[in-house]
Design a protein around this motif. Sequence first.
Motif, PDB file in Angstrom:
ATOM      1  N   ALA A 200       5.247  11.739 -12.148  1.00  0.00           N
ATOM      2  CA  ALA A 200       5.018  10.361 -12.560  1.00  0.00           C
ATOM      3  C   ALA A 200       4.125   9.685 -11.540  1.00  0.00           C
ATOM      4  N   VAL A 201       3.679   8.494 -11.895  1.00  0.00           N
ATOM      5  CA  VAL A 201       3.071   7.613 -10.906  1.00  0.00           C
ATOM      6  C   VAL A 201       4.199   6.788 -10.297  1.00  0.00           C
ATOM      7  N   TYR A 202       4.277   6.811  -8.990  1.00  0.00           N
ATOM      8  CA  TYR A 202       5.326   6.097  -8.274  1.00  0.00           C
ATOM      9  C   TYR A 202       4.734   4.811  -7.689  1.00  0.00           C
ATOM     10  N   TYR A 203       5.423   3.719  -7.932  1.00  0.00           N
ATOM     11  CA  TYR A 203       4.982   2.406  -7.472  1.00  0.00           C
ATOM     12  C   TYR A 203       6.006   1.834  -6.502  1.00  0.00           C
ATOM     13  N   CYS A 204       5.510   1.222  -5.442  1.00  0.00           N
ATOM     14  CA  CYS A 204       6.416   0.444  -4.616  1.00  0.00           C
ATOM     15  C   CYS A 204       6.330  -1.016  -5.047  1.00  0.00           C
TER      16      CYS A 204
ATOM     17  N   CYS B 149       5.376   3.018   1.852  1.00  0.00           N
ATOM     18  CA  CYS B 149       4.876   1.763   1.287  1.00  0.00           C
ATOM     19  C   CYS B 149       4.802   0.739   2.402  1.00  0.00           C
ATOM     20  N   ALA B 150       3.596   0.378   2.780  1.00  0.00           N
ATOM     21  CA  ALA B 150       3.389  -0.601   3.840  1.00  0.00           C
ATOM     22  C   ALA B 150       3.152  -1.975   3.227  1.00  0.00           C
ATOM     23  N   ALA B 151       3.914  -2.957   3.689  1.00  0.00           N
ATOM     24  CA  ALA B 151       3.796  -4.322   3.188  1.00  0.00           C
ATOM     25  C   ALA B 151       3.048  -5.182   4.205  1.00  0.00           C
ATOM     26  N   SER B 152       2.238  -6.088   3.707  1.00  0.00           N
ATOM     27  CA  SER B 152       1.505  -7.007   4.575  1.00  0.00           C
ATOM     28  C   SER B 152       1.361  -8.343   3.859  1.00  0.00           C
ATOM     29  N   GLY B 153       0.911  -9.340   4.609  1.00  0.00           N
ATOM     30  CA  GLY B 153       0.746 -10.662   4.026  1.00  0.00           C
ATOM     31  C   GLY B 153       1.960 -11.530   4.283  1.00  0.00           C
ATOM     32  N   SER B 154       2.316 -12.363   3.319  1.00  0.00           N
ATOM     33  CA  SER B 154       3.428 -13.310   3.458  1.00  0.00           C
ATOM     34  C   SER B 154       4.754 -12.611   3.154  1.00  0.00           C
TER      35      SER B 154
ATOM     36  N   TYR C 135       5.876  -8.426  -6.790  1.00  0.00           N
ATOM     37  CA  TYR C 135       4.810  -7.804  -6.021  1.00  0.00           C
ATOM     38  C   TYR C 135       4.830  -6.294  -6.222  1.00  0.00           C
ATOM     39  N   TRP C 136       3.625  -5.738  -6.509  1.00  0.00           N
ATOM     40  CA  TRP C 136       3.519  -4.314  -6.809  1.00  0.00           C
ATOM     41  C   TRP C 136       2.375  -3.679  -6.038  1.00  0.00           C
ATOM     42  N   GLY C 137       2.593  -2.444  -5.629  1.00  0.00           N
ATOM     43  CA  GLY C 137       1.530  -1.645  -5.040  1.00  0.00           C
ATOM     44  C   GLY C 137       0.731  -0.951  -6.129  1.00  0.00           C
ATOM     45  N   GLN C 138      -0.246  -0.159  -5.709  1.00  0.00           N
ATOM     46  CA  GLN C 138      -1.187   0.423  -6.662  1.00  0.00           C
ATOM     47  C   GLN C 138      -0.704   1.720  -7.303  1.00  0.00           C
TER      48      GLN C 138
ATOM     49  N   GLN D 162       0.846  -1.184   0.000  1.00  0.00           N
ATOM     50  CA  GLN D 162       0.000   0.000   0.000  1.00  0.00           C
ATOM     51  C   GLN D 162       0.881   1.234   0.000  1.00  0.00           C
ATOM     52  N   ALA D 163       0.870   1.950  -1.122  1.00  0.00           N
ATOM     53  CA  ALA D 163       1.671   3.162  -1.233  1.00  0.00           C
ATOM     54  C   ALA D 163       0.835   4.387  -0.909  1.00  0.00           C
ATOM     55  N   SER D 164       1.489   5.376  -0.339  1.00  0.00           N
ATOM     56  CA  SER D 164       0.807   6.627  -0.013  1.00  0.00           C
ATOM     57  C   SER D 164       1.820   7.772   0.014  1.00  0.00           C
TER      58      SER D 164
END
Length: 117
Positions: free
Chosen positions: A90-94, A21-26, A106-109, A4-6
Motif C-alpha cells: 500500500a501507500v503509507y501516509y503519516c 515521519c518528520a514533522a515541522s512547522g507549527s 495534516y497529511w504527509g505525501q 515528510q514520510a520516508s
Amino acid sequence: VQLQASGGGLVQPGGSLRLSCAASGSISRINTMAWYRQAPGKQRELVARMSWDGTTTYADSMKGRFAISRDNAKNTAYLQMNSLKPEDTAVYYCAANHGYSSSPPYWGQGTQVTVSS
C-alpha cells in the motif's frame, strides 16, 4: 504543519521495514502522530496512532507485527513493520492531529511499500 514520510520500498514476504515521519512547522499543538495506508482499490485505513503521552491504537490486522513509536525531541514518528505480507502492500501516509481519534487535518505525501517475492 508539514510531514515528510520516508522509508518505503520493496521487501520480500516476512521481511521488515521502518518508516519515518518528520514533522515541522507549527507543531506545538500536535498531540497525535499516526500512520494510515491505502491499497489499490481500497479505502484509506488507520494502521496505528500514538499520542504525546504514549497512548497507542492499532488496527487489528497489524497488532503484534507493527509498532509505532515517536521521538518527541526530534518531532519524528516511526512505524516498524515486521513479518510483512503481500496484503500489506500500500501507500503509507503519516498524519498529525491536535486530538486523538478524530480525522487528522495534516497529511504527509505517502511512501510506497511493496511486499513481493
